[in-house]
Design a protein around this motif. Sequence first.
Motif, mmCIF file in Angstrom:
data_model
loop_
_atom_site.group_PDB
_atom_site.id
_atom_site.type_symbol
_atom_site.label_atom_id
_atom_site.label_comp_id
_atom_site.label_asym_id
_atom_site.label_seq_id
_atom_site.Cartn_x
_atom_site.Cartn_y
_atom_site.Cartn_z
ATOM 1 N N VAL A 4 0.809 -1.212 0.000
ATOM 2 C CA VAL A 4 0.000 0.000 0.000
ATOM 3 C C VAL A 4 0.848 1.270 0.000
ATOM 4 O O VAL A 4 0.617 2.189 -0.781
ATOM 5 C CB VAL A 4 -0.953 -0.044 1.213
ATOM 6 N N ILE A 5 1.861 1.312 0.874
ATOM 7 C CA ILE A 5 2.633 2.552 1.024
ATOM 8 C C ILE A 5 3.398 2.866 -0.252
ATOM 9 O O ILE A 5 3.434 4.006 -0.719
ATOM 10 C CB ILE A 5 3.624 2.423 2.207
ATOM 11 N N ARG A 7 2.653 1.972 -3.285
ATOM 12 C CA ARG A 7 1.711 2.425 -4.315
ATOM 13 C C ARG A 7 1.292 3.863 -4.076
ATOM 14 O O ARG A 7 1.212 4.678 -4.991
ATOM 15 C CB ARG A 7 0.466 1.535 -4.295
ATOM 16 N N LEU A 8 1.026 4.144 -2.794
ATOM 17 C CA LEU A 8 0.514 5.485 -2.467
ATOM 18 C C LEU A 8 1.584 6.544 -2.705
ATOM 19 O O LEU A 8 1.283 7.625 -3.222
ATOM 20 C CB LEU A 8 0.045 5.498 -1.011
#
Lengths: 201, 321
Positions: A4-5, A7-8
Motif C-alpha cells: 500500500v505505502i 503504491r501510495l
Amino acid sequence: MVGVIRRLNKLTSKLVRLRIGPGAAILPNTVSRIHLEFAHKINGGHMGPRKFWRTALPRLKYWNPAIPMIVNRVREQEKPATMTLYFREPGAPVKADVPQPSSSFDGLSKAPPPAEGERIVTINMSNRRSEAILQEFLEKTGAVPVQPTPQDELELREAEEREAQGAIDRERVKREIDAAKREKRMIAQALSEAAAIKSAL
Amino acid sequence: MASLSSCLASMARLSLAAPARPSLLGSATSAATIPKFLLPTAAAAAATTTTTTTTTTWHQVRHASGGGGMRKRVKKKKAHKTFRTYDLSQMQQFSLCDAMRYLRAFEVGHPPAVVKYELHVKLKSTKSGPVIRDRVRLPFPVKTDTRIGVICPEDSPLMLEAQQLGAVAVGQESLFESIRQGNIPFNKLICHVDSHQALLKAGLGKILGPKGLMPSQKTKTVTSDLKATVQELIGADEFRERNGVVRIAVGQLGFTPQMLSDNIKAFMALLKEDIAKVDDNYLKELDEVVLSSTNGPGFSLNGLFPPTDDKITPEDLQSVM
C-alpha cells in the motif's frame, strides 16, 4: 499487488505533479474547445508541440475537465503544427451537440470549422519550445494559473525528498550488489583454476 | 620515499621467497599459475609433504580458500497459504468521478476507443484451491471486435448454422489444419459436442491453450447449442483470477461516469455471486477495487460516485476526449 505505502507514494507524487506545474490554469468559460495538430515524430519542429501535449495538456485537462481537448497526430512530418482555440462569442448559447471528432493518432480528426457563435484563434507551434507555446496559449486564452495550496507544496516537497533519498539508496545498493557479484566471480574463477590444477596433476 | 637500499632489499627478499612456493608442488610450471591464496588446497590435493611452508601462511589463506567464510546457511522460508493482503487504512481512496477526472487528464489526447478503463479486484484468497472464472455481459460492451471460430462436423447443417451466426472460421479437420499452420483468424473458439472427441485427438492444446482458446466444458465453450453460445460470447468478456486479483476492462475512455458506474456495478454483482459460490472450505473475499486505465495509474475506489470537488459535476466528465 504491490504494498500500500509504495503504491501510495508513487501515486501521490504523480497526482501532485498533475495538479501543479506548468499548464495548471483555469480557462475562462469563453473557451469552448481546443484542438492540437502535430506529427508523430519530433523531426520537422514537432518536438515542442509533443512536449506541450505530454506536460501541459494533462494539467489543463485536470483543471478544465469539461473542455474538449483534441489531439490529432498526423504521419506527415512536414505539415505545420498548429493549435486551434475555439472561443464562444459572448451571448452565444452553450451547445452540447456540436459535432466534435475525438482524438486520433492517424490524422483522422482534422480541426473542425467554427460552429455558429464560435470564433477561432490559431497558434503556430512548429519549431517552438513547449514553454513558449504555453506562454502564448495562456496569453491568448486569458487563463488564470492555479496557485498551489500548502498541502500541494508539502506533498511535492515530500515526493522530491523521497526521490532524492531513493537515488542515494539506489547507488548504495548497486555498490553492494556489484561487490557481491565481483566476489562471486573471483571465487568462481579461483575454483575453476583450482580444478584445472587438480586435473593437471 | 624508500631508500635505494631498502628497495633492493625487498626485491631480493621476493626473489628469494619465490622459489619456495613452486617447490611445494615439485614442478615450477604448474605452480606459477596457482594464486597464492589457493596454495593449501592445491598442496593438499597434491598430497605432498608441505608442512614447512603452509604452516606459516595458513592464517592468510583460510578465508579465501572457500572454507568457513562462504558457507551458506539454508534459510527455511515460511510458506504462506494465502496471498498477501495489506492494511488499507493508510490507502487513499477515491470516488469514481475523482478517479475518472484524474485518469481523463492522464489520457488526454489518446484515441478514446483504444484507451480502456481497467478494473483490478484484489481478493483475500488462498493460493491453492478454486479460482474465480466467468464471463460477464456488461451493459455497455467494451470490446466490439469478437471474431468467433466454430468447430463442428464438416458438411453438416451445423456448419451452415455457424456461418449464419457470423463465425469467421468453421470446420473440423480443415480448421485444425489451418490452426496448425498458425492461421488463427478468430479470438474466440467454440466446439460442438459432436466434434469434441476429434478436437481432443487433434492435439491442438499446445497451440490453443496458451492463447486461452482451447474449448472445454469448464469454460462452457463445448456446447450443443451453437446459437446460444455464440450470442453469449458476442459482447461478453471473460475474466479470471490470477494471483488473487481479477482484472477486466470495464469501459472505454469515452464512456460517461454513469456508463462506467453501470458497468462496474454489473461486474461487481456477478463477481460477488461467483465468490459466494466458492466452497466454504476456501477463503475467498473481496479486498480492494482499483480503477486504472491503459496509460494511467491505479486508483483505489471507495465505492462512492460523486466528485469531491464541488466545482466539478459528473456532466463535466462527459466531454469528447
